[in-house]
Design a protein around this motif. Structure first.
Motif, PDB file in Angstrom:
ATOM      1  N   GLU A 172      36.470  48.145  55.746  1.00 21.31           N
ATOM      2  CA  GLU A 172      36.670  47.889  54.322  1.00 21.31           C
ATOM      3  C   GLU A 172      36.124  49.035  53.470  1.00 21.31           C
ATOM      4  O   GLU A 172      36.779  49.493  52.526  1.00 21.31           O
ATOM      5  CB  GLU A 172      36.010  46.571  53.918  1.00 21.31           C
ATOM      6  CG  GLU A 172      36.279  46.176  52.492  1.00 21.31           C
ATOM      7  CD  GLU A 172      35.892  44.740  52.209  1.00 21.31           C
ATOM      8  OE1 GLU A 172      36.273  44.255  51.129  1.00 21.31           O
ATOM      9  OE2 GLU A 172      35.223  44.101  53.046  1.00 21.31           O
ATOM     10  N   ASP A 186      44.094  43.388  46.015  1.00 23.00           N
ATOM     11  CA  ASP A 186      43.833  42.528  44.862  1.00 23.00           C
ATOM     12  C   ASP A 186      42.820  43.171  43.906  1.00 23.00           C
ATOM     13  O   ASP A 186      43.042  43.223  42.698  1.00 23.00           O
ATOM     14  CB  ASP A 186      43.335  41.163  45.345  1.00 23.00           C
ATOM     15  CG  ASP A 186      43.193  40.169  44.218  1.00 23.00           C
ATOM     16  OD1 ASP A 186      44.160  39.988  43.457  1.00 23.00           O
ATOM     17  OD2 ASP A 186      42.103  39.558  44.101  1.00 23.00           O
ATOM     18  N   ARG A 187      41.735  43.676  44.453  1.00 26.40           N
ATOM     19  CA  ARG A 187      40.689  44.287  43.613  1.00 26.40           C
ATOM     20  C   ARG A 187      41.156  45.564  42.924  1.00 26.40           C
ATOM     21  O   ARG A 187      40.660  45.928  41.866  1.00 26.40           O
ATOM     22  CB  ARG A 187      39.450  44.603  44.450  1.00 26.40           C
ATOM     23  CG  ARG A 187      38.629  43.383  44.810  1.00 26.40           C
ATOM     24  CD  ARG A 187      37.297  43.755  45.418  1.00 26.40           C
ATOM     25  NE  ARG A 187      37.391  44.557  46.619  1.00 26.40           N
ATOM     26  CZ  ARG A 187      37.621  44.075  47.851  1.00 26.40           C
ATOM     27  NH1 ARG A 187      37.795  42.793  48.033  1.00 26.40           N
ATOM     28  NH2 ARG A 187      37.667  44.885  48.886  1.00 26.40           N
ATOM     29  N   ASN A 188      42.116  46.263  43.535  1.00 26.68           N
ATOM     30  CA  ASN A 188      42.578  47.543  43.005  1.00 26.68           C
ATOM     31  C   ASN A 188      43.952  47.461  42.346  1.00 26.68           C
ATOM     32  O   ASN A 188      44.514  48.479  41.972  1.00 26.68           O
ATOM     33  CB  ASN A 188      42.600  48.595  44.123  1.00 26.68           C
ATOM     34  CG  ASN A 188      41.214  48.968  44.582  1.00 26.68           C
ATOM     35  OD1 ASN A 188      40.573  49.821  43.979  1.00 26.68           O
ATOM     36  ND2 ASN A 188      40.727  48.339  45.638  1.00 26.68           N
ATOM     37  N   TRP A 189      44.494  46.273  42.226  1.00 25.02           N
ATOM     38  CA  TRP A 189      45.808  46.061  41.614  1.00 25.02           C
ATOM     39  C   TRP A 189      46.891  46.898  42.315  1.00 25.02           C
ATOM     40  O   TRP A 189      47.667  47.600  41.667  1.00 25.02           O
ATOM     41  CB  TRP A 189      45.771  46.374  40.115  1.00 25.02           C
ATOM     42  CG  TRP A 189      44.852  45.499  39.357  1.00 25.02           C
ATOM     43  CD1 TRP A 189      43.495  45.639  39.218  1.00 25.02           C
ATOM     44  CD2 TRP A 189      45.189  44.304  38.657  1.00 25.02           C
ATOM     45  NE1 TRP A 189      42.975  44.619  38.468  1.00 25.02           N
ATOM     46  CE2 TRP A 189      44.006  43.777  38.100  1.00 25.02           C
ATOM     47  CE3 TRP A 189      46.386  43.623  38.432  1.00 25.02           C
ATOM     48  CZ2 TRP A 189      43.972  42.620  37.350  1.00 25.02           C
ATOM     49  CZ3 TRP A 189      46.345  42.469  37.667  1.00 25.02           C
ATOM     50  CH2 TRP A 189      45.155  41.976  37.149  1.00 25.02           C
ATOM     51  N   GLN A 202      38.464  51.454  51.130  1.00 19.55           N
ATOM     52  CA  GLN A 202      38.227  51.554  49.691  1.00 19.55           C
ATOM     53  C   GLN A 202      37.949  52.999  49.291  1.00 19.55           C
ATOM     54  O   GLN A 202      38.421  53.465  48.244  1.00 19.55           O
ATOM     55  CB  GLN A 202      37.067  50.655  49.253  1.00 19.55           C
ATOM     56  CG  GLN A 202      36.828  50.651  47.755  1.00 19.55           C
ATOM     57  CD  GLN A 202      38.024  50.162  46.958  1.00 19.55           C
ATOM     58  OE1 GLN A 202      38.471  49.033  47.144  1.00 19.55           O
ATOM     59  NE2 GLN A 202      38.565  51.003  46.072  1.00 19.55           N
ATOM     60  N   GLY A 244      42.454  41.841  50.197  1.00 15.10           N
ATOM     61  CA  GLY A 244      41.346  41.851  49.242  1.00 15.10           C
ATOM     62  C   GLY A 244      41.258  43.163  48.487  1.00 15.10           C
ATOM     63  O   GLY A 244      41.053  43.188  47.266  1.00 15.10           O
ATOM     64  N   ILE A 245      41.409  44.268  49.207  1.00 12.24           N
ATOM     65  CA  ILE A 245      41.370  45.587  48.575  1.00 12.24           C
ATOM     66  C   ILE A 245      42.543  45.741  47.611  1.00 12.24           C
ATOM     67  O   ILE A 245      42.380  46.247  46.496  1.00 12.24           O
ATOM     68  CB  ILE A 245      41.353  46.698  49.644  1.00 12.24           C
ATOM     69  CG1 ILE A 245      39.979  46.727  50.319  1.00 12.24           C
ATOM     70  CG2 ILE A 245      41.698  48.061  49.035  1.00 12.24           C
ATOM     71  CD1 ILE A 245      39.890  47.628  51.525  1.00 12.24           C
TER      72      ILE A 245
END
Length: 195
Positions: free
Chosen positions: A62, A114-117, A66, A111-112
């Motif tokens: 992860e 989602d967090r980073n659009w 990121q 998840g990544i």
């Protein structure tokens, strides 16, 4: 239709890397001098090799993913980034296993994203039930590469990357991207469609 002026490829064995793993690290930097700092679009399809027991570490994977996203977002061209969920592994082979892909890799990528659009391109679903399209139950055949290319092409078209707007595409991936069993893999199939 989508057109492309230039298509680049950066490939590493896996994303979750450590000094002891002996695998290549994926590097994309804006001062690389390779032209990778100018893509309009980046597609990332990594995680298959990371599912190997000696490579898998969820936290490291992860963090590495990121970090790569951060570096790509900082490129001067501010590319649209698409993250691909890895295709299914139809056999536990070379340490690659679908259970880690499904329970570990895919949730982290989602998840990544989602967090980073970021847009997700779901290769796992697109290639589910298509074992016959994998030459060794891991690497796609020509027919499998075609499915991957059509899925990416569809996602790019759905998001307005048509005509002259699409100029440079960077593929970040592994042997599935490179075509370990197929000259050029899905990358060449997709390039033929969008040029």
């Amino acid at each position: 239709s989508v057109t492309a002026e230039k298509i680049y490829n950066v490939s590493g064995d896996n994303l979750d890397y450590s000094p002891s793993s002996g695998t290549k690290q994926v590097e994309v930097t804006s001062d690389s001098g390779t032209g990778y700092d100018l893509p309009d679009i980046v597609t990332i399809m990594l995680g298959t090799n990371d599912s190997k027991p000696h490579n898998w570490n969820a936290g490291s994977y992860e963090g590495s993913y990121q970090q790569m996203i951060n570096e790509l977002k900082a490129l001067p061209s501010h590319p649209d980034i698409y993250v691909c969920l890895p295709p299914p592994a139809y056999e536990d082979k070379w340490g690659i296993n679908d259970s880690t892909i499904v329970a570990g890799v895919i949730p982290i990528i989602k998840g990544i994203a989602d967090r980073n659009w970021l847009e997700i391109i779901d290769m796992h679903t697109a290639l589910s039930g298509m074992q016959e399209n994998f030459v060794d139950n891991i690497h796609p055949s020509e027919a499998g590469a075609e499915v991957i290319a059509q899925t990416i092409y569809g996602a790019l078209g759905d998001n307005g990357w048509t005509g002259a707007r699409c100029r440079k595409v960077l593929f970040v991936g592994d042997s599935i991207t490179d075509g370990f069993w197929l000259a050029g893999g899905y990358r060449n199939t997709l390039c033929a469609q969008i040029q």
